[in-house]
Enzyme design. Structure first.
Site, short mmCIF file in Angstrom:
data_model
loop_
_atom_site.label_atom_id
_atom_site.label_comp_id
_atom_site.label_asym_id
_atom_site.label_seq_id
_atom_site.Cartn_x
_atom_site.Cartn_y
_atom_site.Cartn_z
CG LEU A 1 -7.50 13.65 22.42
CD1 LEU A 1 -6.16 14.23 22.01
CD2 LEU A 1 -7.42 13.16 23.84
CG HIS A 2 -11.95 14.72 16.01
ND1 HIS A 2 -11.78 14.43 14.69
CD2 HIS A 2 -13.19 14.28 16.35
CE1 HIS A 2 -12.88 13.84 14.23
NE2 HIS A 2 -13.76 13.76 15.23
CB ALA A 3 -8.88 12.84 13.16
#
Length: 82
Positions: A14-16
């Site tokens: 759950l990044h950028a």
């Protein structure tokens, strides 16, 4: 309050990009939406909070919605994470 447990299937966690998409989704609801990982609870409306939670591929998290449209919010969030 409604909640679901989901497993993160995004390869980058759950990044950028997935985090921004999540924030855009949560902005459409009146309910307060939070994510919980390892007993740490963060707002699903804050990019810094989401990135700070270090949610990676394969993690199981709890997604909670509390408010007037919590049922609809949980349904849409379940679709997002599946």
């Amino acid at each position: 309050m409604q909640q679901i447990k989901v497993k993160i299937k995004f390869k980058e966690g759950l990044h950028a990009r997935p985090a921004v998409q999540l924030i855009k989704l949560t902005k459409g609801f009146l309910s307060a939406i939070t994510l919980e990982k390892d007993e740490k609870i963060v707002s699903a409306g804050s990019i810094m909070a989401i990135l700070g939670a270090c949610i990676v591929y394969g993690d199981e998290i709890i997604v909670r919605a509390e408010g007037a449209d919590e049922e609809k919010a949980i349904q849409e969030l379940e679709k997002y994470f599946s």
